[in-house]
Design an enzyme around this catalytic site. Structure first.
Site, mmCIF file in Angstrom:
data_model
loop_
_atom_site.group_PDB
_atom_site.id
_atom_site.type_symbol
_atom_site.label_atom_id
_atom_site.label_comp_id
_atom_site.label_asym_id
_atom_site.label_seq_id
_atom_site.Cartn_x
_atom_site.Cartn_y
_atom_site.Cartn_z
ATOM 1 N N HIS A 72 0.987 -1.149 -0.079
ATOM 2 C CA HIS A 72 0.040 0.045 -0.090
ATOM 3 C C HIS A 72 0.908 1.253 0.277
ATOM 4 O O HIS A 72 1.829 1.378 0.779
ATOM 5 C CB HIS A 72 -0.945 0.124 1.204
ATOM 6 C CG HIS A 72 -1.971 -0.919 1.182
ATOM 7 N ND1 HIS A 72 -3.197 -0.854 1.761
ATOM 8 C CD2 HIS A 72 -2.295 -1.937 0.166
ATOM 9 C CE1 HIS A 72 -4.077 -1.602 1.430
ATOM 10 N NE2 HIS A 72 -3.563 -2.478 0.579
ATOM 11 N N TYR A 200 -9.282 5.607 7.215
ATOM 12 C CA TYR A 200 -9.536 5.873 8.764
ATOM 13 C C TYR A 200 -10.495 6.900 8.562
ATOM 14 O O TYR A 200 -10.200 7.947 8.097
ATOM 15 C CB TYR A 200 -8.141 6.566 9.330
ATOM 16 C CG TYR A 200 -7.178 5.336 9.579
ATOM 17 C CD1 TYR A 200 -6.444 4.867 8.486
ATOM 18 C CD2 TYR A 200 -6.989 4.885 10.625
ATOM 19 C CE1 TYR A 200 -5.296 4.180 8.639
ATOM 20 C CE2 TYR A 200 -6.032 3.875 11.166
ATOM 21 C CZ TYR A 200 -5.204 3.448 9.970
ATOM 22 O OH TYR A 200 -4.211 2.584 10.307
ATOM 23 N N PRO A 292 -4.391 0.443 18.773
ATOM 24 C CA PRO A 292 -4.145 -0.040 17.212
ATOM 25 C C PRO A 292 -4.239 1.025 16.399
ATOM 26 O O PRO A 292 -3.757 0.883 15.145
ATOM 27 C CB PRO A 292 -5.024 -1.080 16.948
ATOM 28 C CG PRO A 292 -6.256 -0.780 18.094
ATOM 29 C CD PRO A 292 -5.435 -0.275 19.326
ATOM 30 N N LYS A 296 0.950 0.084 15.267
ATOM 31 C CA LYS A 296 2.424 -0.287 15.531
ATOM 32 C C LYS A 296 2.782 -1.337 16.325
ATOM 33 O O LYS A 296 3.845 -1.498 16.464
ATOM 34 C CB LYS A 296 2.664 1.095 16.381
ATOM 35 C CG LYS A 296 2.972 2.417 15.353
ATOM 36 C CD LYS A 296 4.309 2.357 14.739
ATOM 37 C CE LYS A 296 4.025 3.270 13.353
ATOM 38 N NZ LYS A 296 3.992 2.602 12.169
ATOM 39 N N TYR A 384 3.904 6.410 10.116
ATOM 40 C CA TYR A 384 3.122 5.405 9.751
ATOM 41 C C TYR A 384 3.924 4.178 9.111
ATOM 42 O O TYR A 384 3.873 3.125 9.037
ATOM 43 C CB TYR A 384 1.935 5.944 8.859
ATOM 44 C CG TYR A 384 0.954 4.681 8.906
ATOM 45 C CD1 TYR A 384 -0.431 4.892 9.662
ATOM 46 C CD2 TYR A 384 0.831 3.670 7.742
ATOM 47 C CE1 TYR A 384 -1.166 3.894 9.440
ATOM 48 C CE2 TYR A 384 0.176 2.762 8.032
ATOM 49 C CZ TYR A 384 -1.162 2.826 8.762
ATOM 50 O OH TYR A 384 -2.081 1.721 8.562
HETATM 51 P P1 FAD Z 1 1.440 -11.715 21.484
HETATM 52 O O1 FAD Z 1 0.830 -11.829 19.918
HETATM 53 O O2 FAD Z 1 0.156 -11.374 22.684
HETATM 54 O O3 FAD Z 1 1.829 -13.293 21.824
HETATM 55 C C1 FAD Z 1 2.243 -13.680 23.072
HETATM 56 C C2 FAD Z 1 1.952 -15.024 23.119
HETATM 57 O O4 FAD Z 1 2.398 -15.623 24.713
HETATM 58 C C3 FAD Z 1 0.627 -15.558 22.979
HETATM 59 O O5 FAD Z 1 0.886 -16.774 21.917
HETATM 60 C C4 FAD Z 1 0.302 -16.051 24.326
HETATM 61 O O6 FAD Z 1 -0.841 -17.451 24.060
HETATM 62 C C5 FAD Z 1 1.504 -16.522 24.957
HETATM 63 N N1 FAD Z 1 1.392 -16.524 26.358
HETATM 64 C C6 FAD Z 1 0.883 -15.713 27.370
HETATM 65 N N2 FAD Z 1 0.780 -15.858 28.456
HETATM 66 C C7 FAD Z 1 1.590 -17.229 28.606
HETATM 67 C C8 FAD Z 1 2.032 -18.099 29.503
HETATM 68 N N3 FAD Z 1 1.890 -17.575 30.909
HETATM 69 N N4 FAD Z 1 2.921 -19.035 29.212
HETATM 70 C C9 FAD Z 1 3.047 -19.235 27.814
HETATM 71 N N5 FAD Z 1 2.853 -18.623 26.801
HETATM 72 C C10 FAD Z 1 1.887 -17.504 27.412
HETATM 73 N N6 FAD Z 1 -0.263 -4.149 15.587
HETATM 74 C C11 FAD Z 1 0.289 -3.639 14.183
HETATM 75 O O7 FAD Z 1 1.755 -3.582 14.359
HETATM 76 N N7 FAD Z 1 -0.374 -3.597 13.483
HETATM 77 C C12 FAD Z 1 -1.596 -3.511 13.342
HETATM 78 O O8 FAD Z 1 -2.340 -3.226 12.438
HETATM 79 C C13 FAD Z 1 -2.266 -3.854 14.559
HETATM 80 N N8 FAD Z 1 -3.564 -4.126 14.634
HETATM 81 C C14 FAD Z 1 -4.080 -4.764 15.851
HETATM 82 C C15 FAD Z 1 -5.427 -5.063 15.814
HETATM 83 C C16 FAD Z 1 -6.172 -5.719 17.047
HETATM 84 C C17 FAD Z 1 -7.646 -5.925 16.991
HETATM 85 C C18 FAD Z 1 -5.348 -5.934 18.036
HETATM 86 C C19 FAD Z 1 -5.908 -6.835 19.135
HETATM 87 C C20 FAD Z 1 -3.861 -5.966 17.953
HETATM 88 C C21 FAD Z 1 -3.459 -5.080 16.945
HETATM 89 N N9 FAD Z 1 -2.040 -4.909 16.654
HETATM 90 C C22 FAD Z 1 -1.540 -4.460 15.596
HETATM 91 C C23 FAD Z 1 -0.937 -5.415 17.905
HETATM 92 C C24 FAD Z 1 -0.411 -6.660 17.542
HETATM 93 O O9 FAD Z 1 -1.427 -7.731 17.487
HETATM 94 C C25 FAD Z 1 0.369 -7.154 18.948
HETATM 95 O O10 FAD Z 1 1.253 -6.169 19.284
HETATM 96 C C26 FAD Z 1 1.267 -8.322 18.951
HETATM 97 O O11 FAD Z 1 0.600 -9.556 18.773
HETATM 98 C C27 FAD Z 1 2.153 -8.466 19.747
HETATM 99 O O12 FAD Z 1 2.946 -9.664 19.527
HETATM 100 P P2 FAD Z 1 3.779 -10.532 20.855
HETATM 101 O O13 FAD Z 1 4.522 -11.931 20.054
HETATM 102 O O14 FAD Z 1 4.581 -9.483 21.613
HETATM 103 O O15 FAD Z 1 2.468 -10.891 21.763
HETATM 104 C C1 PHB Z 2 -5.957 -4.169 10.826
HETATM 105 O O1 PHB Z 2 -5.931 -4.340 9.420
HETATM 106 O O2 PHB Z 2 -6.419 -5.175 11.600
HETATM 107 C C2 PHB Z 2 -5.386 -3.014 11.018
HETATM 108 C C3 PHB Z 2 -4.958 -2.028 10.122
HETATM 109 C C4 PHB Z 2 -4.907 -0.841 10.620
HETATM 110 C C5 PHB Z 2 -4.685 -0.430 11.982
HETATM 111 C C6 PHB Z 2 -5.172 -1.370 13.097
HETATM 112 C C7 PHB Z 2 -5.471 -2.962 12.551
HETATM 113 O O3 PHB Z 2 -4.329 0.994 12.491
#
Ligand code: FAD
Ligand code: PHB
Length: 390
Positions: A72, A200, A292, A296, A384
């Protein structure tokens, strides 16, 4: 059991850390609380910065992303019923890639297991010990049996609700936090996106976001109350609300369909620092959460892991620990810049219930300025697409 780096959590942070260390000849074991099916089915982030794309390529997990990811060159911002484009390519020379976190997770799990890597799914009662000494340990239960993993270092990649951050003595951590008086209700739907780029929407009924996962799969969000019950949101009501907030001809063109997934995400800004305590490193959502709106969270998790993998590789190669000692400071500076941007995007685009109408006018003036001034839209664009990695 013995390994070099024990990793808690098989989200993007833990999996990518394991893959990058593997490519440096460093052995890891990942302990994940959930099942493989659950981890691979979780719908979350969608937008990748160029630096994230490059690192996934470097980690040798870029093949499917290259084929299926959508590049994009900009986004649209809608307010007062009009749409304005921010042209990332023209303003910064960079682009972003739409490729679901779900797909990244699948690619990384396939790569790790394909190379004989060890991921223990459904590990129960995971706890971390002795990380202030030379031989940290991770204890857990698997199939009802107590186990212990002895390691040199622990990667605390277990997300916001994990155990690692809470295991650090609380007087050693400083926590900064802000919650917002709203949440996002998100749906995934097998319908074509209403536009080629993300939209957005600022609207008096509340924020809406029109995103996607592929040319046939839409990901849509509306601002809702933080304690919103999904029971009150049958699909038809969500589509009506999306149409109302999008407005114009696009609303009439918006194709609706049944939701494949529906969830409410609370909005929070959170930073715990430092991100290292002895031989325990926090990375990704375990250390910080952003709302979100700036897309980021995943990108920050990937940036942390890049710094951590390099620091550990340096230590194993030469015995030098200066990069390990600098890990927290290196990450935290970038984390705060992403916090600022995510807070700013959130503040500019959402409706704040009960707010002074003066501030509503300031919000519209800010949107006018950001979309009308090249300097201001460049500032949005460069954040962004992602600030430079360290
Ligand atoms: P997580 O993905 O949360 O992974 C942590 C893992 O640890 C999980 O698998 C969990 O099951 C495991 N765990 C937890 N506790 C324990 C335990 N006690 N023992 C063993 N395992 C455990 N970010 C972006 O950059 N761009 C986006 O567009 C964006 N959109 C989003 C939209 C939504 C709706 C949401 C909810 C989040 C969004 N994010 C976005 C944020 C992004 O999803 C998170 O920042 C990302 O998942 C972080 O990764 P992580 O591996 O740090 O944590
Ligand atoms: C998504 O596609 O899930 C998404 C895209 C942009 C955002 C947050 C979530 O800022």
């Amino acid at each position: 059991m013995r390994t070099q780096v024990g990793i808690v959590g098989a989200g993007p942070a833990g999996l990518l850390l394991s893959q990058l260390l593997h490519l440096q000849g460093i052995e890891t074991v990942i302990l994940e609380r959930r099942s493989r099916e659950y981890v691979e089915g979780r719908i979350r982030a969608g937008v990748l910065e160029q630096g994230t794309v490059d690192l996934l390529e470097e980690a040798q997990v870029g093949a499917r992303m290259r084929r299926l990811g959508l590049v994009h060159e900009g986004i649209e911002i809608s307010f007062r019923g009009e749409r304005h484009r921010i042209d990332f390519r023209a303003l910064t020379g960079k682009t972003v890639t739409v490729y679901g976190q779900t797909e990244i997770t699948r690619d990384l799990i396939a790569a790790r297991l394909g190379a004989g890597g060890k991921i223990v799914f459904e590990a129960e009662d995971v706890s971390v010990h002795d990380f202030d000494r030379d031989r940290p340990k991770i204890r857990f239960r698997k199939d009802g049996r107590a186990r212990e993993l002895v390691c040199d270092f622990i990667g605390g990649c277990d997300g916001f609700h994990g155990v690692c951050r809470g295991s650090v003595p609380q007087d050693a951590l400083t926590v900064h936090e802000r919650t917002y008086p709203f949440a996002w209700l998100g749906i995934l739907s097998q319908t074509p996106p209403v536009s080629d780029e993300l939209i957005y929407c600022h609207h008096e009924r509340g924020f809406a976001l029109f995103s996607m996962r592929s040319p046939g799969l839409s990901r849509l969000y509306i601002q809702c109350a933080p304690d919103e019950s999904l029971d009150q949101w049958p699909d038809a009501r969500i589509w009506d609300e999306l149409r109302a907030r999008l407005g114009g001809d696009a609303a009439a063109a918006l194709q609706s369909g049944p939701s494949l997934e529906k969830s409410v995400t609370p909005m929070r800004s959170f930073v715990a620092e430092p991100m290292r305590f002895g031989r325990l490193f926090l990375a990704g959502d375990a250390a910080h959460i952003v709302p979100p709106t700036g897309a980021k969270g995943l990108n920050l998790a990937v940036a942390d892991v890049r710094v951590l993998a390099r620091a550990l590789a340096e230590f194993y190669a030469s015995g030098r620990s200066d990069l390990i000692e600098a890990y927290s400071d290196t990450c935290v500076r970038r984390v705060w810049k992403a916090q600022r941007f995510s807070w700013w995007m959130t503040s500019m685009l959402h409706r704040f219930p009960g707010r002074n109408p003066f501030e509503d006018q300031l919000q519209l003036a800010e949107l006018d300025y950001v979309t009308g001034s090249k300097a201001a839209s460049t500032a949005l664009a460069e954040n962004y697409v992602g600030l430079p990695l360290q």
